[in-house]
Design an enzyme around this catalytic site. Sequence first.
Site, PDB file in Angstrom:
ATOM      1  N   ARG A 253       0.850  -1.179   0.000  1.00  0.00           N
ATOM      2  CA  ARG A 253       0.000   0.000   0.000  1.00  0.00           C
ATOM      3  C   ARG A 253       0.891   1.235   0.000  1.00  0.00           C
ATOM      4  O   ARG A 253       1.944   1.269   0.635  1.00  0.00           O
ATOM      5  CB  ARG A 253      -0.931   0.028   1.222  1.00  0.00           C
ATOM      6  CG  ARG A 253      -2.034  -1.022   1.190  1.00  0.00           C
ATOM      7  CD  ARG A 253      -3.049  -0.724   0.086  1.00  0.00           C
ATOM      8  NE  ARG A 253      -4.167  -1.660   0.098  1.00  0.00           N
ATOM      9  CZ  ARG A 253      -4.215  -2.772  -0.623  1.00  0.00           C
ATOM     10  NH1 ARG A 253      -3.178  -3.107  -1.387  1.00  0.00           N
ATOM     11  NH2 ARG A 253      -5.279  -3.548  -0.586  1.00  0.00           N
ATOM     12  N   GLU A 281      -3.526   6.784  -4.384  1.00  0.00           N
ATOM     13  CA  GLU A 281      -3.481   5.651  -5.296  1.00  0.00           C
ATOM     14  C   GLU A 281      -3.225   6.095  -6.732  1.00  0.00           C
ATOM     15  O   GLU A 281      -2.462   5.470  -7.457  1.00  0.00           O
ATOM     16  CB  GLU A 281      -4.801   4.871  -5.215  1.00  0.00           C
ATOM     17  CG  GLU A 281      -4.896   3.668  -6.115  1.00  0.00           C
ATOM     18  CD  GLU A 281      -4.135   2.451  -5.584  1.00  0.00           C
ATOM     19  OE1 GLU A 281      -4.070   1.448  -6.311  1.00  0.00           O
ATOM     20  OE2 GLU A 281      -3.616   2.505  -4.454  1.00  0.00           O
ATOM     21  N   HIS A 300      -1.318  -0.470 -10.046  1.00  0.00           N
ATOM     22  CA  HIS A 300      -1.861  -1.474  -9.121  1.00  0.00           C
ATOM     23  C   HIS A 300      -2.306  -2.727  -9.873  1.00  0.00           C
ATOM     24  O   HIS A 300      -3.457  -3.167  -9.774  1.00  0.00           O
ATOM     25  CB  HIS A 300      -3.030  -0.884  -8.324  1.00  0.00           C
ATOM     26  CG  HIS A 300      -3.242  -1.565  -6.995  1.00  0.00           C
ATOM     27  ND1 HIS A 300      -3.930  -0.980  -5.960  1.00  0.00           N
ATOM     28  CD2 HIS A 300      -2.871  -2.791  -6.553  1.00  0.00           C
ATOM     29  CE1 HIS A 300      -3.974  -1.815  -4.924  1.00  0.00           C
ATOM     30  NE2 HIS A 300      -3.344  -2.919  -5.265  1.00  0.00           N
TER      31      HIS A 300
END
Length: 342
Positions: A253, A281, A300
Amino acid sequence: MPHTTDNRPAALLAMGPGIADRLLADRHRARLAALTRTDPRLVAHDLAEPTPEVAAALAEAEVLFTCWGATPLTAEVLAAAPRLRAVVHAAGSVKHHITDACWERGIVVTSAAGANALPVAEFTLASILFAGKRVLHAADRYRRLRADHDWLAELDGAGNYRRTVGIVGASRIGRRVIELLHPFDLDVLLYDPYVDGAEAERLGVRLTPLDELCASSSVVSVHAPQLPETHHLIGAAQLSAMAAGTTLINTARGSLIDEAALLAELTTGRLQAVLDVTDPELPPADSPLYTLPNVLLTPHVAGSLGDELHRMADQALDELERFTAGLPFADPVHSGSLGHSA
């Protein structure tokens, strides 16, 4: 073992829009229909405000078959599911939708975190080996030079023989990475406050304090869970301890790394990074992470995608079959483990 209509549990699919079509091939839907009393074409996208059809199915459901985008199972949602006994999650972490109300009801939970860990570990292994060969540097230089060059001199000191790799976090993914590294001529260090010396020996790694690991490793790969105590686990002190040329890999993360401190190191070219996750993100459009030659930035994608989703579906259906046979889950999720896991 054949199942009769009388003993098959009622089940309901619950996940985000479009996920079921990617997760489930025809063979998965057929198996789901054979194991349970369910309509494998009915997918609940919102259990908090269900359609009449979903509300009727939820009232009968003994099992929820979930994936990404599932509605949080609050006490209010569970009140509409009085027969619910189990949640089978065909993905990794259950923290988004499994609430205290689920544990208070005695609902049993399993997830396909093991299946999702493998592609992340494979992505990490590839990143570690590429980092050792200094692939980012070589590719950028080759693109700029477009000419013959003394690459042996340029890449002197590169390679994957007896290099030291530091793993931060013996999570499920971290352990799979360690396992995948075993065939290679690499020395592996581990930082994890929950692992003792005996377990480290079983894993084939050397337990090392975090700052020492950062200073000693040519590649540092982050696999710790996102918790309040892991926020900015890799900060300015750890980054400055890394030797010039060290590669930092993050598939966990974004919040685990102090991104401002990392950018300060990356813009000088002192460190390299492979970042599959960032904080936020989605980096701002003007972020240097998109253009720095010493950064491999991916959106991701280390976790399951494409046909890898079918591996998660297979594991979840294996667990569902165990449940319908009256057996305990092979890979259960326990409430007590969520405080120090992903």
